[in-house]
Enzyme design. Structure first.
Site, PDB file in Angstrom:
ATOM      1  N   LYS A   1     -37.070  50.909  90.888  1.00 54.50           N
ATOM      2  CA  LYS A   1     -36.586  51.724  92.013  1.00 54.50           C
ATOM      3  C   LYS A   1     -37.714  52.073  92.966  1.00 54.50           C
ATOM      4  CE  LYS A   1     -35.410  55.510  89.566  1.00 54.50           C
ATOM      5  NZ  LYS A   1     -36.102  55.174  88.367  1.00 54.50           N
TER       6      LYS A   1
ATOM      7  N   ARG B   1     -29.635  62.048  89.442  1.00 51.07           N
ATOM      8  CA  ARG B   1     -29.750  61.503  88.090  1.00 51.07           C
ATOM      9  C   ARG B   1     -28.749  62.151  87.145  1.00 51.07           C
ATOM     10  NH1 ARG B   1     -35.799  59.989  88.453  1.00 51.07           N
ATOM     11  NH2 ARG B   1     -36.083  58.656  86.661  1.00 51.07           N
TER      12      ARG B   1
ATOM     13  N   ARG C   1     -47.233  49.217  83.449  1.00 47.96           N
ATOM     14  CA  ARG C   1     -47.228  49.831  84.783  1.00 47.96           C
ATOM     15  C   ARG C   1     -48.530  50.566  85.108  1.00 47.96           C
ATOM     16  NH1 ARG C   1     -42.216  53.299  86.988  1.00 47.96           N
ATOM     17  NH2 ARG C   1     -42.508  54.670  85.199  1.00 47.96           N
TER      18      ARG C   1
ATOM     19  N   ARG D   1     -49.282  56.107  83.753  1.00 44.32           N
ATOM     20  CA  ARG D   1     -48.658  57.439  83.749  1.00 44.32           C
ATOM     21  C   ARG D   1     -48.525  57.945  82.322  1.00 44.32           C
ATOM     22  NH1 ARG D   1     -43.410  57.033  87.430  1.00 44.32           N
ATOM     23  NH2 ARG D   1     -42.548  58.193  85.680  1.00 44.32           N
TER      24      ARG D   1
ATOM     25  N   ARG E   1     -36.708  59.155  77.450  1.00 48.79           N
ATOM     26  CA  ARG E   1     -36.271  58.920  78.839  1.00 48.79           C
ATOM     27  C   ARG E   1     -35.050  58.016  78.864  1.00 48.79           C
ATOM     28  NH1 ARG E   1     -41.627  56.718  81.125  1.00 48.79           N
ATOM     29  NH2 ARG E   1     -40.714  56.619  83.198  1.00 48.79           N
TER      30      ARG E   1
HETATM   31  P1  ADP Z   1     -39.023  56.887  86.280  1.00 51.24           P
HETATM   32  O1  ADP Z   1     -37.861  56.344  87.041  1.00 51.24           O
HETATM   33  O2  ADP Z   1     -39.996  55.842  85.951  1.00 51.24           O
HETATM   34  O3  ADP Z   1     -38.605  57.711  85.085  1.00 51.24           O
HETATM   35  P2  ADP Z   1     -39.635  58.977  88.321  1.00 51.24           P
HETATM   36  O4  ADP Z   1     -40.925  58.998  89.035  1.00 51.24           O
HETATM   37  O5  ADP Z   1     -38.402  58.710  89.119  1.00 51.24           O
HETATM   38  O6  ADP Z   1     -39.855  57.892  87.180  1.00 51.24           O
HETATM   39  O7  ADP Z   1     -39.432  60.340  87.549  1.00 51.24           O
HETATM   40  C1  ADP Z   1     -40.439  60.904  86.706  1.00 51.24           C
HETATM   41  C2  ADP Z   1     -39.917  62.160  86.031  1.00 51.24           C
HETATM   42  O8  ADP Z   1     -39.620  63.169  87.036  1.00 51.24           O
HETATM   43  C3  ADP Z   1     -38.594  61.983  85.278  1.00 51.24           C
HETATM   44  O9  ADP Z   1     -38.788  61.469  83.978  1.00 51.24           O
HETATM   45  C4  ADP Z   1     -38.059  63.419  85.279  1.00 51.24           C
HETATM   46  O10 ADP Z   1     -38.716  64.221  84.333  1.00 51.24           O
HETATM   47  C5  ADP Z   1     -38.451  63.911  86.669  1.00 51.24           C
HETATM   48  N1  ADP Z   1     -37.377  63.611  87.662  1.00 51.24           N
HETATM   49  C6  ADP Z   1     -37.443  62.730  88.692  1.00 51.24           C
HETATM   50  N2  ADP Z   1     -36.272  62.694  89.387  1.00 51.24           N
HETATM   51  C7  ADP Z   1     -35.446  63.573  88.757  1.00 51.24           C
HETATM   52  C8  ADP Z   1     -34.090  63.974  88.972  1.00 51.24           C
HETATM   53  N3  ADP Z   1     -33.348  63.471  89.981  1.00 51.24           N
HETATM   54  N4  ADP Z   1     -33.556  64.891  88.110  1.00 51.24           N
HETATM   55  C9  ADP Z   1     -34.287  65.412  87.090  1.00 51.24           C
HETATM   56  N5  ADP Z   1     -35.563  65.075  86.833  1.00 51.24           N
HETATM   57  C10 ADP Z   1     -36.149  64.162  87.642  1.00 51.24           C
END
Ligand code: ADP
Length: 213
Positions: A10, A84, A123, A156, A167
């Site tokens: 994404k 999400r 990554r 990360r 996750r």
């Molecule tokens: P990835 O898609 O690799 O998990 P992101 O950078 O999108 O990484 O998100 C990292 C973390 O930030 C998530 O694991 C979560 O803890 C938090 N996060 C990001 N977007 C949301 C969301 N829309 N709702 C809740 N938590 C979020």
């Protein structure tokens, strides 16, 4: 909006959309990492949750998005990793209605668990601007420096295999139900995200171009 499992690409696709179409992208993950680096209470709290693979509470995320939309919502925008949960999607509908706008596209990047594991294991991400690449990319193996902002390319903390289990479980129980939420309208498009970034981007670009005609 771009939806998909961790490691679905994404973030990379969001960057490519910004560069190609000059559409602004907002990603709660990136905002939260920036807050963490600044040491704000929000960043510190969210980091504890993210490090364990959990999702940050809906109210916190929706508030971030609302602030962002109030500033930038008049122009086109892309959400990367938002919503999400179904609650976030419902609250987003209310926000968009207030702004007298609506979603054009919800793009679901479909990836296998094998793809997720491979991508997460390799990554590398720029700590400063979020540019994402892989440790297998020869150009960064010896010099892990971001080609866009000179920031450090790092692994990360939440890209750890045990955190990834959590996750993925959160994704299955809380994010996958969004498929049926968006399938009710005609905004949802599923794209095979197991292919290389250029092939995926070609499909996404075609959808954006179709919608902007
Ligand atoms: P990835 O898609 O690799 O998990 P992101 O950078 O999108 O990484 O998100 C990292 C973390 O930030 C998530 O694991 C979560 O803890 C938090 N996060 C990001 N977007 C949301 C969301 N829309 N709702 C809740 N938590 C979020």
């Amino acid at each position: 909006m771009l939806l998909g499992a961790p490691g679905s690409g994404k973030g990379t696709q969001a960057e490519m959309i910004t560069r190609h179409f000059a559409i602004s992208v907002t990603s709660p993950g990136t905002i939260l990492r920036r807050e963490r680096d600044l040491g704000t209470p929000l960043g510190v709290e969210a980091d504890k949750i993210s490090k364990q693979g959990g999702l940050v509470p809906d109210d916190v995320i929706v508030h971030l998005i609302e602030e962002w939309l109030n500033l930038h919502g008049k122009e086109g925008f892309v959400f990367d990793g938002f919503p999400r949960t179904v609650t976030q999607a419902e609250r987003l509908n209310d926000l968009l209605e207030k702004l007298d706008t609506a979603l054009d596209l919800a793009i679901w990047l479909e990836v296998s668990e094998e793809t997720v594991r491979d991508r997460i294991a390799s990554r590398l991400q720029c700590r400063r601007c979020g540019f994402t690449t892989s440790v297998t990319s020869a150009s960064f193996a010896d010099r892990p420096v971001c080609p866009y902002c000179d920031g450090p390319l790092i692994r990360r903390e939440d890209d750890d295999t045990s955190v990834l289990q959590k996750r993925l479980a959160e994704f299955k129980s809380k994010t996958e139900p969004l498929l049926s939420f968006y399938e009710k309208g005609d905004t949802l498009h599923r794209i095979d995200g197991n292919r290389d970034r250029e092939a995926v981007f070609a499909d996404i670009s075609a959808l954006i171009e179709q919608r902007s005609k």
